[in-house]
Write a protein that holds these residues in place. Structure first.
Motif, PDB file in Angstrom:
ATOM      1  N   MET A 203     -54.515  37.560  16.693  1.00 21.34           N
ATOM      2  CA  MET A 203     -55.718  36.756  16.616  1.00 21.34           C
ATOM      3  C   MET A 203     -57.063  37.653  17.266  1.00 21.34           C
ATOM      4  O   MET A 203     -57.763  37.526  16.678  1.00 21.34           O
ATOM      5  N   ARG A 204     -56.630  38.459  18.095  1.00 20.22           N
ATOM      6  CA  ARG A 204     -57.547  39.397  18.362  1.00 20.22           C
ATOM      7  C   ARG A 204     -58.166  40.471  17.409  1.00 20.22           C
ATOM      8  O   ARG A 204     -59.293  40.386  17.143  1.00 20.22           O
ATOM      9  N   LEU A 205     -57.174  40.572  16.669  1.00 22.64           N
ATOM     10  CA  LEU A 205     -57.563  41.458  15.243  1.00 22.64           C
ATOM     11  C   LEU A 205     -58.194  40.532  13.985  1.00 22.64           C
ATOM     12  O   LEU A 205     -58.957  41.217  13.511  1.00 22.64           O
ATOM     13  N   ALA A 206     -57.429  39.637  13.817  1.00 19.69           N
ATOM     14  CA  ALA A 206     -57.985  38.810  12.736  1.00 19.69           C
ATOM     15  C   ALA A 206     -59.303  37.938  13.038  1.00 19.69           C
ATOM     16  O   ALA A 206     -60.101  37.875  11.830  1.00 19.69           O
ATOM     17  N   VAL A 207     -59.382  37.473  14.133  1.00 15.91           N
ATOM     18  CA  VAL A 207     -60.472  36.487  14.432  1.00 15.91           C
ATOM     19  C   VAL A 207     -61.269  37.264  15.657  1.00 15.91           C
ATOM     20  O   VAL A 207     -60.895  36.732  16.768  1.00 15.91           O
ATOM     21  N   PRO A 208     -61.964  38.174  15.469  1.00 14.28           N
ATOM     22  CA  PRO A 208     -62.350  38.835  16.856  1.00 14.28           C
ATOM     23  C   PRO A 208     -63.347  37.906  17.667  1.00 14.28           C
ATOM     24  O   PRO A 208     -63.641  38.064  18.906  1.00 14.28           O
ATOM     25  N   GLU A 209     -64.190  36.879  17.168  1.00 16.49           N
ATOM     26  CA  GLU A 209     -64.972  36.149  17.726  1.00 16.49           C
ATOM     27  C   GLU A 209     -64.111  35.009  18.439  1.00 16.49           C
ATOM     28  O   GLU A 209     -64.975  34.150  19.208  1.00 16.49           O
ATOM     29  N   ALA A 210     -62.876  34.846  18.222  1.00 13.07           N
ATOM     30  CA  ALA A 210     -62.357  33.625  18.658  1.00 13.07           C
ATOM     31  C   ALA A 210     -61.957  34.094  20.336  1.00 13.07           C
ATOM     32  O   ALA A 210     -62.163  35.187  20.659  1.00 13.07           O
TER      33      ALA A 210
END
Length: 80
Positions: free
Chosen positions: A39-46
């Motif tokens: 998730m940190r790599l795929a959606v950095p703004e999450a």
């Protein structure tokens, strides 16, 4: 899904009950181990507080409270 796949593979390659349970738990646990990094790599703004908490608050208790007895029951059914 990972647990079902692990049980099938363990049965196909002839693992014992204990080894099959260990493989199943490890495969079922892969989701809450890998999700925060993905998730940190795929959606950095999450928000990490949200996806780490959800991953650990939902998946981990499921594996401990419901998953282990369920996996052991399924393995016991197929390993006679």
């Amino acid at each position: 899904m990972n647990a079902a796949f692990a049980i099938a593979v363990a049965h196909l390659i002839g693992l014992g009950r204990g080894d099959a349970l260990l493989l199943t738990v490890l495969c079922a646990s892969a989701s809450y181990i890998a999700v925060p990094a993905a998730m940190r790599l795929a959606v950095p703004e999450a928000s990490p507080g949200l996806y780490v908490t959800m991953s650990l608050a939902l998946t981990f208790p499921f594996n401990i409270i419901l998953g282990l007895p369920l996996y052991l029951g399924v393995i016991g059914h197929f390993w006679k």
